[in-house]
Design a protein around this motif. Structure first.
Motif, PDB file in Angstrom:
ATOM      1  N   ASP A  97       0.829  -1.206   0.000  1.00 27.17           N
ATOM      2  CA  ASP A  97       0.000   0.000   0.000  1.00 27.17           C
ATOM      3  C   ASP A  97       0.862   1.253   0.000  1.00 27.17           C
ATOM      4  N   ASN A  98       1.939   1.229   0.772  1.00 30.41           N
ATOM      5  CA  ASN A  98       2.872   2.351   0.820  1.00 30.41           C
ATOM      6  C   ASN A  98       3.452   2.609  -0.568  1.00 30.41           C
ATOM      7  N   ASN A  99       3.937   1.550  -1.204  1.00 31.26           N
ATOM      8  CA  ASN A  99       4.599   1.664  -2.498  1.00 31.26           C
ATOM      9  C   ASN A  99       3.666   2.204  -3.567  1.00 31.26           C
ATOM     10  N   ARG A 100       2.436   1.742  -3.572  1.00 33.89           N
ATOM     11  CA  ARG A 100       1.540   2.030  -4.686  1.00 33.89           C
ATOM     12  C   ARG A 100       0.731   3.312  -4.505  1.00 33.89           C
ATOM     13  N   HIS A 101       0.744   3.876  -3.315  1.00 29.04           N
ATOM     14  CA  HIS A 101      -0.055   5.075  -3.067  1.00 29.04           C
ATOM     15  C   HIS A 101       0.823   6.245  -2.597  1.00 29.04           C
ATOM     16  N   LEU A 102       1.174   6.281  -1.311  1.00 30.85           N
ATOM     17  CA  LEU A 102       1.947   7.413  -0.789  1.00 30.85           C
ATOM     18  C   LEU A 102       3.283   7.568  -1.509  1.00 30.85           C
ATOM     19  N   TRP A 103       4.031   6.466  -1.620  1.00 27.11           N
ATOM     20  CA  TRP A 103       5.379   6.571  -2.210  1.00 27.11           C
ATOM     21  C   TRP A 103       5.298   6.949  -3.687  1.00 27.11           C
ATOM     22  N   SER A 104       4.323   6.392  -4.384  1.00 32.10           N
ATOM     23  CA  SER A 104       4.126   6.759  -5.781  1.00 32.10           C
ATOM     24  C   SER A 104       3.822   8.246  -5.919  1.00 32.10           C
ATOM     25  N   SER A 105       3.042   8.793  -4.987  1.00 32.11           N
ATOM     26  CA  SER A 105       2.723  10.225  -5.011  1.00 32.11           C
ATOM     27  C   SER A 105       3.971  11.075  -4.783  1.00 32.11           C
TER      28      SER A 105
ATOM     29  N   GLY B  81       1.502   0.933   5.344  1.00 29.42           N
ATOM     30  CA  GLY B  81       0.452   1.428   4.475  1.00 29.42           C
ATOM     31  C   GLY B  81      -0.201   2.703   4.956  1.00 29.42           C
ATOM     32  N   ASP B  82      -0.225   2.916   6.281  1.00 29.23           N
ATOM     33  CA  ASP B  82      -0.882   4.103   6.834  1.00 29.23           C
ATOM     34  C   ASP B  82       0.129   5.152   7.288  1.00 29.23           C
ATOM     35  N   ALA B  83       1.306   5.134   6.694  1.00 30.82           N
ATOM     36  CA  ALA B  83       2.384   6.033   7.124  1.00 30.82           C
ATOM     37  C   ALA B  83       2.024   7.503   6.908  1.00 30.82           C
ATOM     38  N   LYS B  84       2.461   8.327   7.842  1.00 35.10           N
ATOM     39  CA  LYS B  84       2.318   9.772   7.728  1.00 35.10           C
ATOM     40  C   LYS B  84       3.692  10.349   7.407  1.00 35.10           C
ATOM     41  N   PRO B  85       3.875  10.958   6.258  1.00 36.08           N
ATOM     42  CA  PRO B  85       5.209  11.438   5.869  1.00 36.08           C
ATOM     43  C   PRO B  85       5.670  12.634   6.708  1.00 36.08           C
ATOM     44  N   GLU B  86       6.936  12.603   7.081  1.00 33.17           N
ATOM     45  CA  GLU B  86       7.572  13.750   7.738  1.00 33.17           C
ATOM     46  C   GLU B  86       8.438  14.479   6.716  1.00 33.17           C
TER      47      GLU B  86
ATOM     48  N   LEU C 263      14.261  23.401   1.394  1.00 32.42           N
ATOM     49  CA  LEU C 263      13.566  23.495   0.125  1.00 32.42           C
ATOM     50  C   LEU C 263      12.089  23.188   0.368  1.00 32.42           C
ATOM     51  N   ARG C 264      11.208  23.951  -0.223  1.00 37.99           N
ATOM     52  CA  ARG C 264       9.776  23.718  -0.025  1.00 37.99           C
ATOM     53  C   ARG C 264       9.343  22.475  -0.800  1.00 37.99           C
ATOM     54  N   LEU C 265       8.811  21.496  -0.083  1.00 43.26           N
ATOM     55  CA  LEU C 265       8.319  20.266  -0.695  1.00 43.26           C
ATOM     56  C   LEU C 265       6.794  20.262  -0.691  1.00 43.26           C
ATOM     57  N   PRO C 266       6.183  19.663  -1.717  1.00 46.18           N
ATOM     58  CA  PRO C 266       4.717  19.553  -1.724  1.00 46.18           C
ATOM     59  C   PRO C 266       4.230  18.726  -0.536  1.00 46.18           C
ATOM     60  N   LYS C 267       3.088  19.091  -0.004  1.00 44.15           N
ATOM     61  CA  LYS C 267       2.508  18.330   1.104  1.00 44.15           C
ATOM     62  C   LYS C 267       1.925  17.026   0.589  1.00 44.15           C
ATOM     63  N   MET C 268       2.161  15.959   1.366  1.00 43.27           N
ATOM     64  CA  MET C 268       1.663  14.645   1.004  1.00 43.27           C
ATOM     65  C   MET C 268       0.648  14.173   2.035  1.00 43.27           C
ATOM     66  N   LYS C 269      -0.402  13.541   1.577  1.00 45.02           N
ATOM     67  CA  LYS C 269      -1.389  12.984   2.492  1.00 45.02           C
ATOM     68  C   LYS C 269      -0.886  11.672   3.073  1.00 45.02           C
ATOM     69  N   ALA C 270      -1.277  11.393   4.315  1.00 44.68           N
ATOM     70  CA  ALA C 270      -0.921  10.125   4.939  1.00 44.68           C
ATOM     71  C   ALA C 270      -1.524   8.975   4.153  1.00 44.68           C
ATOM     72  N   GLY C 271      -0.856   7.813   4.229  1.00 43.14           N
ATOM     73  CA  GLY C 271      -1.370   6.638   3.549  1.00 43.14           C
ATOM     74  C   GLY C 271      -2.656   6.158   4.160  1.00 43.14           C
ATOM     75  N   LYS C 272      -3.354   5.297   3.450  1.00 41.25           N
ATOM     76  CA  LYS C 272      -4.632   4.781   3.924  1.00 41.25           C
ATOM     77  C   LYS C 272      -4.399   3.650   4.907  1.00 41.25           C
ATOM     78  N   ARG C 273      -5.134   3.684   5.995  1.00 39.02           N
ATOM     79  CA  ARG C 273      -5.031   2.638   7.007  1.00 39.02           C
ATOM     80  C   ARG C 273      -5.664   1.348   6.486  1.00 39.02           C
ATOM     81  N   LYS C 274      -4.952   0.247   6.683  1.00 44.51           N
ATOM     82  CA  LYS C 274      -5.459  -1.040   6.219  1.00 44.51           C
ATOM     83  C   LYS C 274      -6.674  -1.461   7.028  1.00 44.51           C
ATOM     84  N   GLY C 275      -7.503  -2.291   6.377  1.00 42.48           N
ATOM     85  CA  GLY C 275      -8.674  -2.810   7.082  1.00 42.48           C
ATOM     86  C   GLY C 275      -9.790  -1.823   7.005  1.00 42.48           C
TER      87      GLY C 275
END
Length: 253
Positions: A139-147, A208-213, A241-253
């Protein structure tokens, strides 16, 4: 030319070595490992548009490095994906990942230098080396990390070129394995803009539900035990450097 040779000689005399593929690194200098446990059984590998430092202990890269240009990304945008995962033939068998390590593990083979950055078939094939992979939550790879990868490509197109360092972090004493490969607890992606002379990093739990820092380069270096940009003075590593804000990953289940 003479001044460059003299400069290189002075750096060598002071113990500051250039990378084997300096074109991928800021001012030609690869990161320096400060954590002794990470420094064992390492081997630098150079590819066409990226370079990595491979660990025979974790059987993953410790980092991948890219000089990501708008020109290469324009070429990459027209290239369809062709999966060609393979073990790295330049590494000893007892230090490298094999396809069997990932089979039925529940983890993705997560690119560090992304396939989407590759401008031609040769580079794409190289990016599918298992030396460029870590076991990554699917989930991390295909959603948050891909973003995050897409955001970096957008930034590189705007800036013209960026230096990007991507890698795993292994924090704590209780680490999981898939086959013979260590599973990272976290992932990071450093973005440095030579135009703005500023950098920053995303630091993400391998979940999968990681919140990026978002961290400064200096903050990330202190967490992972690697001097990521040794050519920069300490004060410059604090310039964000200003980085775009990323949404936290989706919690499984």
């Amino acid at each position: 030319m003479l001044q460059q040779l003299i400069g290189a000689a002075l750096l060598a005399a002071s113990g500051l070595a250039f990378a084997s593929c300096p074109q991928h690194y800021v001012e030609g200098r690869a990161p320096e490992i400060r954590n002794e446990r990470l420094a064992k059984s390492t081997q630098e590998l150079c590819y066409k548009v990226f370079g990595i430092m491979h660990s025979g202990v974790t059987r993953t890269p410790l980092w991948s490095a890219e000089h990501l240009t708008a020109h290469n990304l324009a070429a990459a945008s027209g290239l369809s994906r062709e999966n060609s995962f393979h073990p790295e033939p330049r590494l000893p068998r007892q230090q490298r990942a094999e396809l069997a390590d990932y089979a039925r593990s529940g983890f993705d083979r997560g690119h560090m230098a992304p396939n989407g950055d590759m401008p031609d078939r040769e580079s794409q094939q190289q990016s599918f080396s298992l030396a460029n992979m870590v076991p990554q939550d699917s989930d991390n790879n295909r959603h948050l990390w891909s973003s995050i990868e897409q955001a970096v490509r957008k930034m590189a197109k705007k800036e013209g070129a960026l230096y990007v360092l991507t890698g795993p972090a292994f924090i704590g004493s209780e680490l999981q394995k898939v086959g013979n490969v260590l599973v990272p607890t976290h992932l990071y992606k450093v973005v440095y803009s030579p135009r703005q002379r500023a950098g920053a990093a995303w630091f993400v739990a391998n979940a999968g539900d990681a919140k990026p820092e978002v961290l400064s380069i200096a903050q990330l270096e202190s967490r992972i035990g690697i001097n990521l940009l040794p050519s920069l003075p300490a004060a410059q590593k604090e310039v964000m450097l200003r980085l775009p804000k990323m949404k936290a990953g989706k919690r499984k289940g």
